[in-house]
Design a protein around this motif. Structure first.
Motif, PDB file in Angstrom:
ATOM      1  N   LYS A  29       0.832  -1.202   0.000  1.00  0.00           N
ATOM      2  CA  LYS A  29       0.000   0.000   0.000  1.00  0.00           C
ATOM      3  C   LYS A  29       0.867   1.252   0.000  1.00  0.00           C
ATOM      4  CE  LYS A  29      -3.574   2.303   2.753  1.00  0.00           C
ATOM      5  NZ  LYS A  29      -4.417   2.221   3.993  1.00  0.00           N
ATOM      6  N   GLU A  30       1.928   1.228   0.799  1.00  0.00           N
ATOM      7  CA  GLU A  30       2.830   2.382   0.877  1.00  0.00           C
ATOM      8  C   GLU A  30       3.558   2.584  -0.453  1.00  0.00           C
ATOM      9  OE1 GLU A  30       1.804   0.859   4.763  1.00  0.00           O
ATOM     10  OE2 GLU A  30       2.737  -0.133   3.036  1.00  0.00           O
ATOM     11  N   GLY A  31       3.990   1.479  -1.044  1.00  0.00           N
ATOM     12  CA  GLY A  31       4.677   1.564  -2.326  1.00  0.00           C
ATOM     13  C   GLY A  31       3.783   2.089  -3.431  1.00  0.00           C
ATOM     14  N   LEU A  32       2.532   1.670  -3.409  1.00  0.00           N
ATOM     15  CA  LEU A  32       1.573   2.106  -4.427  1.00  0.00           C
ATOM     16  C   LEU A  32       1.354   3.609  -4.370  1.00  0.00           C
ATOM     17  CD1 LEU A  32      -0.391   1.177  -6.655  1.00  0.00           C
ATOM     18  CD2 LEU A  32      -2.150   0.941  -4.878  1.00  0.00           C
ATOM     19  N   ALA A  33       1.410   4.167  -3.169  1.00  0.00           N
ATOM     20  CA  ALA A  33       1.163   5.599  -2.997  1.00  0.00           C
ATOM     21  C   ALA A  33       2.404   6.449  -3.243  1.00  0.00           C
ATOM     22  CB  ALA A  33       0.646   5.866  -1.585  1.00  0.00           C
ATOM     23  N   SER A  34       3.555   5.821  -3.388  1.00  0.00           N
ATOM     24  CA  SER A  34       4.787   6.599  -3.530  1.00  0.00           C
ATOM     25  C   SER A  34       5.516   6.277  -4.828  1.00  0.00           C
ATOM     26  CB  SER A  34       5.692   6.366  -2.314  1.00  0.00           C
ATOM     27  OG  SER A  34       5.969   4.970  -2.145  1.00  0.00           O
ATOM     28  N   TYR A  35       6.479   5.376  -4.774  1.00  0.00           N
ATOM     29  CA  TYR A  35       7.301   5.138  -5.969  1.00  0.00           C
ATOM     30  C   TYR A  35       6.506   4.561  -7.136  1.00  0.00           C
ATOM     31  CZ  TYR A  35       7.500   0.217  -4.527  1.00  0.00           C
ATOM     32  OH  TYR A  35       7.169  -1.068  -4.179  1.00  0.00           O
ATOM     33  N   TYR A  36       5.400   3.862  -6.851  1.00  0.00           N
ATOM     34  CA  TYR A  36       4.649   3.284  -7.969  1.00  0.00           C
ATOM     35  C   TYR A  36       3.970   4.368  -8.799  1.00  0.00           C
ATOM     36  CZ  TYR A  36       2.412  -0.204 -10.803  1.00  0.00           C
ATOM     37  OH  TYR A  36       2.058  -0.978 -11.887  1.00  0.00           O
ATOM     38  N   GLN A  37       3.581   5.450  -8.150  1.00  0.00           N
ATOM     39  CA  GLN A  37       2.994   6.560  -8.909  1.00  0.00           C
ATOM     40  C   GLN A  37       4.026   7.178  -9.849  1.00  0.00           C
ATOM     41  OE1 GLN A  37      -0.343   7.077  -8.877  1.00  0.00           O
ATOM     42  NE2 GLN A  37      -0.221   5.264  -7.556  1.00  0.00           N
ATOM     43  N   TRP A  38       5.273   7.173  -9.434  1.00  0.00           N
ATOM     44  CA  TRP A  38       6.354   7.618 -10.318  1.00  0.00           C
ATOM     45  C   TRP A  38       6.512   6.649 -11.487  1.00  0.00           C
ATOM     46  CZ3 TRP A  38      10.901   4.566 -10.531  1.00  0.00           C
ATOM     47  CH2 TRP A  38      11.871   5.051 -11.410  1.00  0.00           C
ATOM     48  N   LEU A  39       6.390   5.342 -11.240  1.00  0.00           N
ATOM     49  CA  LEU A  39       6.476   4.361 -12.323  1.00  0.00           C
ATOM     50  C   LEU A  39       5.339   4.560 -13.330  1.00  0.00           C
ATOM     51  CD1 LEU A  39       7.393   1.100 -10.340  1.00  0.00           C
ATOM     52  CD2 LEU A  39       8.836   2.277 -12.006  1.00  0.00           C
ATOM     53  N   VAL A  40       4.170   4.886 -12.833  1.00  0.00           N
ATOM     54  CA  VAL A  40       3.030   5.150 -13.720  1.00  0.00           C
ATOM     55  C   VAL A  40       3.325   6.363 -14.597  1.00  0.00           C
ATOM     56  CG1 VAL A  40       0.615   5.874 -13.796  1.00  0.00           C
ATOM     57  CG2 VAL A  40       1.337   4.085 -12.185  1.00  0.00           C
ATOM     58  N   TYR A  67       7.047   5.729 -16.678  1.00  0.00           N
ATOM     59  CA  TYR A  67       7.233   4.561 -17.540  1.00  0.00           C
ATOM     60  C   TYR A  67       5.933   3.950 -18.058  1.00  0.00           C
ATOM     61  CZ  TYR A  67      12.165   4.567 -16.272  1.00  0.00           C
ATOM     62  OH  TYR A  67      13.491   4.920 -16.110  1.00  0.00           O
ATOM     63  N   GLY A  68       4.802   4.485 -17.649  1.00  0.00           N
ATOM     64  CA  GLY A  68       3.543   3.972 -18.159  1.00  0.00           C
ATOM     65  C   GLY A  68       3.060   2.692 -17.514  1.00  0.00           C
ATOM     66  N   PHE A  69       3.513   2.411 -16.286  1.00  0.00           N
ATOM     67  CA  PHE A  69       2.961   1.270 -15.555  1.00  0.00           C
ATOM     68  C   PHE A  69       1.496   1.551 -15.234  1.00  0.00           C
ATOM     69  CE2 PHE A  69       7.297   0.277 -15.387  1.00  0.00           C
ATOM     70  CZ  PHE A  69       7.531  -0.948 -14.785  1.00  0.00           C
ATOM     71  N   SER A  70       0.754   0.516 -14.862  1.00  0.00           N
ATOM     72  CA  SER A  70      -0.672   0.662 -14.582  1.00  0.00           C
ATOM     73  C   SER A  70      -1.003   0.106 -13.205  1.00  0.00           C
ATOM     74  CB  SER A  70      -1.489  -0.072 -15.642  1.00  0.00           C
ATOM     75  OG  SER A  70      -2.851  -0.147 -15.265  1.00  0.00           O
ATOM     76  N   GLU A  71      -1.917   0.761 -12.519  1.00  0.00           N
ATOM     77  CA  GLU A  71      -2.353   0.245 -11.224  1.00  0.00           C
ATOM     78  C   GLU A  71      -3.143  -1.041 -11.378  1.00  0.00           C
ATOM     79  OE1 GLU A  71      -4.131   2.875  -8.433  1.00  0.00           O
ATOM     80  OE2 GLU A  71      -2.855   4.586  -8.977  1.00  0.00           O
ATOM     81  N   SER A  72      -3.679  -1.303 -12.562  1.00  0.00           N
ATOM     82  CA  SER A  72      -4.471  -2.516 -12.775  1.00  0.00           C
ATOM     83  C   SER A  72      -3.621  -3.787 -12.700  1.00  0.00           C
ATOM     84  CB  SER A  72      -5.184  -2.455 -14.131  1.00  0.00           C
ATOM     85  OG  SER A  72      -4.244  -2.435 -15.195  1.00  0.00           O
ATOM     86  N   GLN A  73      -2.314  -3.651 -12.832  1.00  0.00           N
ATOM     87  CA  GLN A  73      -1.446  -4.831 -12.784  1.00  0.00           C
ATOM     88  C   GLN A  73      -0.944  -5.134 -11.374  1.00  0.00           C
ATOM     89  OE1 GLN A  73       1.845  -2.294 -15.063  1.00  0.00           O
ATOM     90  NE2 GLN A  73       2.711  -4.276 -14.478  1.00  0.00           N
ATOM     91  N   VAL A  74      -1.391  -4.312 -10.402  1.00  0.00           N
ATOM     92  CA  VAL A  74      -0.898  -4.427  -9.033  1.00  0.00           C
ATOM     93  C   VAL A  74      -1.787  -5.340  -8.198  1.00  0.00           C
ATOM     94  CG1 VAL A  74      -0.491  -3.172  -6.876  1.00  0.00           C
ATOM     95  CG2 VAL A  74       0.245  -2.191  -9.065  1.00  0.00           C
ATOM     96  N   LYS A  75      -1.133  -6.197  -7.431  1.00  0.00           N
ATOM     97  CA  LYS A  75      -1.798  -6.968  -6.371  1.00  0.00           C
ATOM     98  C   LYS A  75      -1.113  -6.646  -5.051  1.00  0.00           C
ATOM     99  CE  LYS A  75      -3.527 -10.930  -9.025  1.00  0.00           C
ATOM    100  NZ  LYS A  75      -3.530 -12.421  -9.127  1.00  0.00           N
ATOM    101  N   PRO A  76      -1.841  -6.750  -3.936  1.00  0.00           N
ATOM    102  CA  PRO A  76      -1.252  -6.375  -2.643  1.00  0.00           C
ATOM    103  C   PRO A  76      -0.046  -7.248  -2.289  1.00  0.00           C
ATOM    104  CG  PRO A  76      -3.639  -6.542  -2.482  1.00  0.00           C
ATOM    105  CD  PRO A  76      -3.259  -7.113  -3.811  1.00  0.00           C
ATOM    106  N   TYR A  77       0.991  -6.586  -1.824  1.00  0.00           N
ATOM    107  CA  TYR A  77       2.176  -7.292  -1.322  1.00  0.00           C
ATOM    108  C   TYR A  77       2.064  -7.391   0.191  1.00  0.00           C
ATOM    109  CZ  TYR A  77       7.066  -8.207  -0.121  1.00  0.00           C
ATOM    110  OH  TYR A  77       8.225  -8.753   0.395  1.00  0.00           O
ATOM    111  N   THR A  78       2.140  -8.585   0.704  1.00  0.00           N
ATOM    112  CA  THR A  78       1.964  -8.822   2.141  1.00  0.00           C
ATOM    113  C   THR A  78       3.273  -9.204   2.818  1.00  0.00           C
ATOM    114  OG1 THR A  78       1.355 -11.125   1.720  1.00  0.00           O
ATOM    115  CG2 THR A  78      -0.434  -9.503   1.840  1.00  0.00           C
ATOM    116  N   PHE A  79       4.401  -8.821   2.196  1.00  0.00           N
ATOM    117  CA  PHE A  79       5.726  -9.118   2.732  1.00  0.00           C
ATOM    118  C   PHE A  79       5.947 -10.614   2.871  1.00  0.00           C
ATOM    119  CE2 PHE A  79       4.542  -4.844   3.845  1.00  0.00           C
ATOM    120  CZ  PHE A  79       5.665  -4.125   3.486  1.00  0.00           C
TER     121      PHE A  79
END
Length: 338
Positions: free
Chosen positions: A141-152, A155-167
């Motif tokens: 969740k933390e990654g999605l709100a930070s560095y993943y938004q930069w990837l979007v 580089y054109g990444f999409s949130e639709s390809q994300v599943k929750p990471y539970t460590f």
């Protein structure tokens, strides 16, 4: 004249003894007590601080340092602004800039990691960064709100390809068409042990995610009221990192294992090797400015990138999140390999 001069000379040893006696009667200045809170359990990624404690560097700089480990049940960051600890190990500059927004009176005084160790970990068949856009990505969740938004944005990444990471690496190991987040110094080792293969690693810092990491934070009032103490802690910590990476780190590793009995020598060795291989601590500006380096230009570039990715709001006085007062002095550079 000569007998008188001879008598004076005969008094010199007595005067010297008297001065020595007076000096010995003056109590030695007590070392300043300092508590440094980390953001996770003891590990090699904290090694330079443990090195400075173990080899006496902190003591040499007049500091009596206690390292307070973090962990899943501890939030040492909250202890800094209320004065329960003197220094804190920040994760990255996003946290520091958030403190400005929240009007928390703290700032970063050194950045021990030139590169954030955040990595995307893929199966061996993935050979190019762009291929990750076709994979399922396990992101927190933390990654999605930070560095993943930069990837979007970058580089054109999409949130639709994300599943929750539970460590937990199990979902990644099962799904060959997936990748997962991690720290380059940690999770790849676990995957090698559990999965029996060497994963492909993509360090986000090498693709443009330019935050500093493993920072030293302190209160604004300490910077103003006791800059000498701050400078000594920063300098000793920097020297600790040089010695940990390039010297005898056995005593530091023993302290790490004392604070974290679950860590093994193999895990520590893996982390140190990755820090060196990828230039996590010593790369870029450290060649000229020394470990701990920070620059205004890089901070502006990072902030602008995060605004563009809509991670941070425009108009934040991000310069209040750090100071260059205590770094960029080349401290300890002579300890690096030639």
């Amino acid at each position: 004249m000569r007998p008188r001069l001879s008598r004076l000379r005969s008094l010199f040893p007595l005067v010297a003894l008297a001065v020595a006696a007076l000096l010995s009667a003056v109590p030695a200045r007590a070392a300043d007590k300092v508590t440094f809170g980390t953001n996770w359990v003891a590990q090699a990624e904290h090694g330079g601080f443990y090195q400075a404690l173990a080899d006496g560097t902190y003591a040499k700089y007049g500091l009596n340092v206690t390292i307070l480990p973090g962990g899943p049940q501890a939030n040492n960051r909250l202890l800094l602004p209320v004065g329960k600890i003197d220094f804190y190990m920040g994760a990255n500059m996003l946290q520091a800039i958030s403190s400005v927004v929240e009007e928390i009176p703290t700032q970063v005084v050194a950045a021990l990691f030139q590169k954030d160790p955040q990595v995307l970990i893929a199966h061996p068949g993935v050979t190019a960064f762009e291929q990750l856009k076709t994979r399922t990505l396990f992101i927190s969740k933390e990654g999605l709100a930070s560095y993943y938004q930069w990837l979007v944005d970058a580089y054109g990444f999409s949130e639709s390809q994300v599943k929750p990471y539970t460590f937990n690496a199990a979902p990644f190991l099962v799904d060959k068409n997936s990748a997962m987040q991690g720290y380059i110094t940690s999770e790849p080792y676990a995957i090698e042990q559990q999965g029996g293969f060497k994963p492909t690693l993509f360090l986000l810092a090498d693709y443009g995610f330019q935050t500093y990491a493993t920072t030293i934070e302190t209160r604004n009032e300490l910077v103003k009221q006791n800059p000498d103490l701050v400078q000594r802690f920063v300098d000793a910590s920097i020297i600790g990192w040089y010695n940990y990476l390039y010297g005898d780190n056995a005593k530091a590793n023993a302290l790490i294992k004392q604070d974290n009995p679950e860590i093994t020598d193999a895990m520590i060795a893996f982390s140190i090797a990755k820090m060196k291989e990828y230039g996590i601590v010593d790369s870029g500006d450290t060649a000229t400015l020394g470990i701990g380096a920070m620059t205004d230009a890089r901070m502006k570039g990072f902030y602008d990138t995060m605004v563009k990715a809509k991670v941070l709001e425009p108009g934040i006085d991000y310069a209040k999140s750090y100071t260059l007062q205590f770094v960029n002095k080349g401290v300890g550079k002579e300890l690096a390999p030639k």
